[in-house]
Motif scaffolding. Structure first.
Motif, PDB file in Angstrom:
ATOM      1  N   THR A  77       0.845  -1.189   0.000  1.00  0.00           N
ATOM      2  CA  THR A  77       0.000   0.000   0.000  1.00  0.00           C
ATOM      3  C   THR A  77       0.886   1.247   0.000  1.00  0.00           C
ATOM      4  O   THR A  77       2.087   1.164   0.263  1.00  0.00           O
ATOM      5  CB  THR A  77      -0.946   0.013   1.217  1.00  0.00           C
ATOM      6  N   PRO A  78       0.327   2.423  -0.292  1.00  0.00           N
ATOM      7  CA  PRO A  78       1.155   3.639  -0.351  1.00  0.00           C
ATOM      8  C   PRO A  78       1.838   3.948   0.976  1.00  0.00           C
ATOM      9  O   PRO A  78       1.290   3.701   2.053  1.00  0.00           O
ATOM     10  CB  PRO A  78       0.140   4.731  -0.722  1.00  0.00           C
ATOM     11  N   THR A  79       3.033   4.506   0.877  1.00  0.00           N
ATOM     12  CA  THR A  79       3.802   4.880   2.062  1.00  0.00           C
ATOM     13  C   THR A  79       3.135   6.037   2.793  1.00  0.00           C
ATOM     14  O   THR A  79       2.786   7.050   2.189  1.00  0.00           O
ATOM     15  CB  THR A  79       5.227   5.290   1.657  1.00  0.00           C
ATOM     16  N   THR A  80       2.968   5.872   4.101  1.00  0.00           N
ATOM     17  CA  THR A  80       2.470   6.950   4.948  1.00  0.00           C
ATOM     18  C   THR A  80       3.442   7.143   6.104  1.00  0.00           C
ATOM     19  O   THR A  80       4.183   6.228   6.473  1.00  0.00           O
ATOM     20  CB  THR A  80       1.070   6.636   5.501  1.00  0.00           C
ATOM     21  N   LEU A  81       3.426   8.336   6.675  1.00  0.00           N
ATOM     22  CA  LEU A  81       4.372   8.677   7.731  1.00  0.00           C
ATOM     23  C   LEU A  81       3.724   8.558   9.106  1.00  0.00           C
ATOM     24  O   LEU A  81       2.545   8.260   9.233  1.00  0.00           O
ATOM     25  CB  LEU A  81       4.894  10.096   7.505  1.00  0.00           C
ATOM     26  N   GLY A  82       4.519   8.778  10.144  1.00  0.00           N
ATOM     27  CA  GLY A  82       3.989   8.748  11.506  1.00  0.00           C
ATOM     28  C   GLY A  82       3.646   7.341  11.946  1.00  0.00           C
ATOM     29  O   GLY A  82       4.530   6.502  12.118  1.00  0.00           O
ATOM     30  N   ASP A  83       2.353   7.060  12.106  1.00  0.00           N
ATOM     31  CA  ASP A  83       1.942   5.729  12.566  1.00  0.00           C
ATOM     32  C   ASP A  83       1.967   4.694  11.445  1.00  0.00           C
ATOM     33  O   ASP A  83       1.725   3.513  11.674  1.00  0.00           O
ATOM     34  CB  ASP A  83       0.565   5.773  13.221  1.00  0.00           C
ATOM     35  N   ALA A  84       2.273   5.140  10.219  1.00  0.00           N
ATOM     36  CA  ALA A  84       2.400   4.244   9.056  1.00  0.00           C
ATOM     37  C   ALA A  84       1.132   3.438   8.802  1.00  0.00           C
ATOM     38  O   ALA A  84       1.184   2.291   8.367  1.00  0.00           O
ATOM     39  CB  ALA A  84       3.605   3.314   9.224  1.00  0.00           C
ATOM     40  N   HIS A  85      -0.011   4.057   9.045  1.00  0.00           N
ATOM     41  CA  HIS A  85      -1.308   3.413   8.810  1.00  0.00           C
ATOM     42  C   HIS A  85      -1.648   3.449   7.320  1.00  0.00           C
ATOM     43  O   HIS A  85      -1.355   4.440   6.647  1.00  0.00           O
ATOM     44  CB  HIS A  85      -2.382   4.161   9.608  1.00  0.00           C
ATOM     45  N   PRO A  86      -2.254   2.411   6.731  1.00  0.00           N
ATOM     46  CA  PRO A  86      -2.661   1.143   7.349  1.00  0.00           C
ATOM     47  C   PRO A  86      -1.623   0.029   7.210  1.00  0.00           C
ATOM     48  O   PRO A  86      -1.855  -1.083   7.655  1.00  0.00           O
ATOM     49  CB  PRO A  86      -3.917   0.783   6.562  1.00  0.00           C
ATOM     50  N   GLY A  87      -0.482   0.343   6.582  1.00  0.00           N
ATOM     51  CA  GLY A  87       0.494  -0.705   6.318  1.00  0.00           C
ATOM     52  C   GLY A  87       0.966  -1.423   7.567  1.00  0.00           C
ATOM     53  O   GLY A  87       1.091  -2.654   7.585  1.00  0.00           O
ATOM     54  N   PHE A  88       1.231  -0.648   8.626  1.00  0.00           N
ATOM     55  CA  PHE A  88       1.707  -1.274   9.859  1.00  0.00           C
ATOM     56  C   PHE A  88       0.676  -2.253  10.404  1.00  0.00           C
ATOM     57  O   PHE A  88       1.024  -3.363  10.841  1.00  0.00           O
ATOM     58  CB  PHE A  88       2.026  -0.209  10.909  1.00  0.00           C
ATOM     59  N   GLU A  89      -0.609  -1.866  10.376  1.00  0.00           N
ATOM     60  CA  GLU A  89      -1.654  -2.756  10.888  1.00  0.00           C
ATOM     61  C   GLU A  89      -1.754  -4.037  10.060  1.00  0.00           C
ATOM     62  O   GLU A  89      -2.013  -5.115  10.599  1.00  0.00           O
ATOM     63  CB  GLU A  89      -3.001  -2.032  10.908  1.00  0.00           C
ATOM     64  N   HIS A  90      -1.555  -3.925   8.762  1.00  0.00           N
ATOM     65  CA  HIS A  90      -1.576  -5.123   7.915  1.00  0.00           C
ATOM     66  C   HIS A  90      -0.469  -6.094   8.323  1.00  0.00           C
ATOM     67  O   HIS A  90      -0.693  -7.306   8.446  1.00  0.00           O
ATOM     68  CB  HIS A  90      -1.389  -4.737   6.446  1.00  0.00           C
ATOM     69  N   VAL A  91       0.732  -5.548   8.529  1.00  0.00           N
ATOM     70  CA  VAL A  91       1.863  -6.401   8.910  1.00  0.00           C
ATOM     71  C   VAL A  91       1.640  -6.988  10.302  1.00  0.00           C
ATOM     72  O   VAL A  91       1.924  -8.167  10.547  1.00  0.00           O
ATOM     73  CB  VAL A  91       3.178  -5.602   8.850  1.00  0.00           C
ATOM     74  N   ARG A  92       1.124  -6.177  11.205  1.00  0.00           N
ATOM     75  CA  ARG A  92       0.848  -6.684  12.552  1.00  0.00           C
ATOM     76  C   ARG A  92      -0.141  -7.844  12.504  1.00  0.00           C
ATOM     77  O   ARG A  92       0.050  -8.861  13.191  1.00  0.00           O
ATOM     78  CB  ARG A  92       0.306  -5.569  13.445  1.00  0.00           C
ATOM     79  N   ALA A  93      -1.188  -7.711  11.692  1.00  0.00           N
ATOM     80  CA  ALA A  93      -2.174  -8.786  11.584  1.00  0.00           C
ATOM     81  C   ALA A  93      -1.523 -10.073  11.093  1.00  0.00           C
ATOM     82  O   ALA A  93      -1.831 -11.171  11.585  1.00  0.00           O
ATOM     83  CB  ALA A  93      -3.306  -8.367  10.650  1.00  0.00           C
ATOM     84  N   ALA A 110      10.552   2.394   8.118  1.00  0.00           N
ATOM     85  CA  ALA A 110      11.256   3.628   8.449  1.00  0.00           C
ATOM     86  C   ALA A 110      10.740   4.247   9.741  1.00  0.00           C
ATOM     87  O   ALA A 110      11.522   4.750  10.554  1.00  0.00           O
ATOM     88  CB  ALA A 110      11.118   4.631   7.305  1.00  0.00           C
ATOM     89  N   GLU A 111       9.427   4.220   9.933  1.00  0.00           N
ATOM     90  CA  GLU A 111       8.830   4.934  11.059  1.00  0.00           C
ATOM     91  C   GLU A 111       8.612   4.074  12.302  1.00  0.00           C
ATOM     92  O   GLU A 111       8.579   4.588  13.417  1.00  0.00           O
ATOM     93  CB  GLU A 111       7.482   5.533  10.625  1.00  0.00           C
ATOM     94  N   ARG A 112       8.463   2.748  12.117  1.00  0.00           N
ATOM     95  CA  ARG A 112       8.124   1.906  13.270  1.00  0.00           C
ATOM     96  C   ARG A 112       8.936   0.606  13.263  1.00  0.00           C
ATOM     97  O   ARG A 112       8.426  -0.468  13.563  1.00  0.00           O
ATOM     98  CB  ARG A 112       6.611   1.624  13.275  1.00  0.00           C
ATOM     99  N   TYR A 113      10.195   0.749  12.951  1.00  0.00           N
ATOM    100  CA  TYR A 113      11.078  -0.423  12.838  1.00  0.00           C
ATOM    101  C   TYR A 113      11.130  -1.222  14.137  1.00  0.00           C
ATOM    102  O   TYR A 113      11.000  -2.452  14.133  1.00  0.00           O
ATOM    103  CB  TYR A 113      12.482   0.039  12.452  1.00  0.00           C
ATOM    104  N   ASP A 114      11.330  -0.541  15.251  1.00  0.00           N
ATOM    105  CA  ASP A 114      11.451  -1.250  16.527  1.00  0.00           C
ATOM    106  C   ASP A 114      10.156  -1.986  16.871  1.00  0.00           C
ATOM    107  O   ASP A 114      10.188  -3.105  17.406  1.00  0.00           O
ATOM    108  CB  ASP A 114      11.821  -0.272  17.640  1.00  0.00           C
ATOM    109  N   ASP A 115       9.012  -1.362  16.562  1.00  0.00           N
ATOM    110  CA  ASP A 115       7.726  -2.029  16.800  1.00  0.00           C
ATOM    111  C   ASP A 115       7.598  -3.286  15.943  1.00  0.00           C
ATOM    112  O   ASP A 115       7.095  -4.321  16.407  1.00  0.00           O
ATOM    113  CB  ASP A 115       6.568  -1.078  16.486  1.00  0.00           C
TER     114      ASP A 115
END
Length: 313
Positions: A77-93, A110-115
């Motif tokens: 999905t397109p790159t978003t900054l900050g909370d990196a939504h919705p890509g981060f949620e997809h990976v978390r799922a 880039a934005e939530r590597y440690d998470d």
């Protein structure tokens, strides 16, 4: 492997189209408004034709793809900054379901590597993200092969749009606005080129490189960034008189990460032309490694995604 592809832009489309050639099956495919799911494998051509005809890949909800039967999720999905939504949620799922995740989307890395690494540590799945740095160029797999702890610095030309503009300005003495308009006409630059010309895209890639080399702790705000919008033709003319040119260089060292216009000799390895990218790695024992090629494009980036999938197989 069975793939759930999230995102139907250039990269997602190309991954879906090429997956079969790599021996993988797309069992779910989603865009921002719809999804198509089939445990035995979707009809990719039909889904893309449906997307072209009516603007969506299927009739299901995008969330259906996350609940499908798959082994690896492809986050495109397109790159978003900050909370990196919705890509981060997809990976978390995916990770919470003990599945793998392969990212082309730079935002979460880039934005939530440690998470991401924390989620990975608690999962039977793994994450890979070769495609986030330089398209088809195997920069991250090279770092992995050498050993991140043995890479002392990374630098390079990491954005093809900015490089095209600087190349044309230097070659023909044209001003920034003229070349930007040309790049947009050619499809090299987006209608809104801000991410590229202000250095944000290259900075995200530097944050990813810094996270990999230094073991985390970086996001976009930790990268010093200067774009190319204020580079005048006169600066390029003066550089040429001295046998040099200007390139937008991203750099990661032990002192941090930065992006900005830099003077380089015209025949220097970093003086790649047009839309080409290059990643240069400084290593403790292997010396300097130079990796160059196409840093963007649907099929090019899809090869990096599918190579990551192969490494998980």
């Amino acid at each position: 492997m069975r793939l759930a592809v999230m995102g139907a832009g250039d990269v997602g489309r190309s991954v879906a189209e090429l997956a079969g050639e790599y021996g993988h099956t797309v069992t779910a495919f989603a865009d921002s408004a719809s999804a198509v799911v089939e445990p035995d494998g979707i009809d990719v051509d039909a889904a893309l034709a449906h997307k072209d005809d009516v603007g969506r890949v299927g009739e299901g909800d995008p969330a259906d793809a996350l609940g499908a039967e798959y082994d690896a999720l492809v986050e495109a999905t397109p790159t978003t900054l900050g909370d990196a939504h919705p890509g981060f949620e997809h990976v978390r799922a995916a990770l919470e379901a003990d599945r793998h995740a392969v990212l082309a989307n730079k935002g979460p890395v880039a934005e939530r590597y440690d998470d991401l690494r924390e989620l990975e540590a608690d999962s039977d799945g793994s994450i890979r993200f070769e495609a986030t740095v330089a398209g088809a160029i195997p920069a991250l797999s090279t770092i992995d092969g050498v050993g991140a702890e043995r890479v002392t610095a990374a630098r390079g030309v990491l954005n093809g749009t900015a490089n095209f503009i600087l190349t044309r300005m230097a070659t023909d003495g044209l001003d920034y606005e003229h070349v930007l308009a040309e790049a947009q006409d050619l499809g090299v630059a987006e209608a809104d080129p801000t991410f590229d010309v202000e250095g944000t895209d290259a900075a995200l890639k530097c944050a990813i490189l810094a996270n990999v080399i230094h073991g985390g702790g970086y996001s976009l705000e930790d990268v010093d960034v200067e774009g190319i919008t204020d580079v005048p033709p006169s600066a390029l003319e003066l550089a040429a008189e001295d046998g040099r040119t200007v390139r937008l260089i991203g750099e990661v060292t032990e002192d941090g990460a930065r992006v900005g216009p830099r003077l380089v000799p015209e025949n220097h390895t970093l003086a790649v032309s047009g839309t080409m990218n290059i990643v240069q790695l400084e290593t403790e024992h292997a010396g300097r490694l130079n990796l160059s090629g196409r840093g963007a494009g649907g099929p090019e980036t899809a090869t990096a995604v599918l190579s990551d999938v192969d490494r998980l197989s």
